[in-house]
Design a protein around this motif. Sequence first.
Motif, short mmCIF file in Angstrom:
data_model
loop_
_atom_site.label_atom_id
_atom_site.label_comp_id
_atom_site.label_asym_id
_atom_site.label_seq_id
_atom_site.Cartn_x
_atom_site.Cartn_y
_atom_site.Cartn_z
N SER A 1 -16.75 69.40 -6.55
CA SER A 1 -15.81 68.65 -6.99
C SER A 1 -14.62 69.16 -5.90
N VAL A 2 -13.84 69.03 -5.29
CA VAL A 2 -12.44 69.60 -4.81
C VAL A 2 -11.38 68.74 -5.37
N ARG A 3 -10.59 69.50 -6.13
CA ARG A 3 -8.95 69.08 -6.72
C ARG A 3 -7.79 69.63 -6.40
N LEU A 4 -6.87 69.21 -6.18
CA LEU A 4 -5.73 69.77 -5.88
C LEU A 4 -5.22 69.27 -6.69
N GLY A 5 -4.64 69.73 -8.08
CA GLY A 5 -4.09 69.61 -8.97
C GLY A 5 -4.74 68.84 -9.88
N PRO A 6 -4.24 67.41 -10.28
CA PRO A 6 -4.81 66.98 -11.42
C PRO A 6 -5.53 65.78 -10.77
N HIS A 7 -5.53 66.02 -8.81
CA HIS A 7 -6.06 64.86 -8.28
C HIS A 7 -7.74 65.29 -7.37
N GLU A 8 -8.72 64.51 -7.11
CA GLU A 8 -9.76 64.75 -7.16
C GLU A 8 -9.95 63.87 -5.68
N LEU A 9 -9.92 65.21 -4.78
CA LEU A 9 -9.91 64.95 -3.51
C LEU A 9 -11.33 64.07 -2.50
N THR A 10 -12.56 64.04 -2.85
CA THR A 10 -14.32 64.56 -2.50
C THR A 10 -14.22 62.85 -2.05
#
Length: 276
Positions: free
Chosen positions: A79-88
């Motif tokens: 998983s890669v998360r920027l704040g509440p957002h999942e980027l993957t």
Amino acid sequence: MTAPPTPPSSPGPAAPPAPDVPALEVRDLTVRFAGLTALDAVGFTVRPGTVHALIGPNGAGKSTCFNVLSGVYRATEGSVRLGPHELTSLPPHRIADLGVGRIFQNLALPPRATVEDSLMLGRHRLTRTGFVAAGLRLPSAAREEARHRARVREIAAFVGLEQQLARPAGSLPYGQQKLAELARALCMEPKLLLLDEPVAGMTADERRRTASVIAGVRDSLGISVLPFAHDWGGLWGLAATVPVPDFGRRCAAGHPAQAHTPPAVVRAYLGEESAA
């Protein structure tokens, strides 16, 4: 691996990040290509408003990690998360819309465009004027363009390129072209900057200048910065944490003062005998 000077005891104070700057959380990131594991359960956290360098030798997995974080590659697991957002699962343009700016190792400036127009490309995602209004040069479009160009001039002054705005981007010395690419990324108003080999190929003076600008991005703007590099030069004193990957796995992490000393790191760069 360049032998670094003795770094300062702390990376220096960082300004409080802007209220909307989120943390980047990388957890168990794994990438496989046709059975080859390029990243193996890598994890780290980039705290808001800090510099968090990812340093390792060629083949360590840095470029793969960079491409996953920017949306060019898809992760196999993790998983890669920027704040509440999942980027993957997001494409590159959606990741950029969330406030992730990036510069690549190879120069990508339009060589005949002026520096100012090159930096204006970074304002594209923030432009609200439609194609028709822009083509007809309606007053609202002209006002918005004037605002964007004023911001471009501010950012050019921030990185020290205010005297170069009218020059073709391709005519600048290499170090200034790299600064122009950094300025273009800043023109996106990012929350997180991904920098691929930001000081590679630079002279000592150019490295010091670039390191100073990166420190200013952290201290003055509160933006999180994640440089990816194979060489320690220029990054000492900037990074609060340095994870060191080796063949896709993290073999060490810590403050730059200690991150280069574990045997696993020496082995990754210089081989088994040096580590012994």
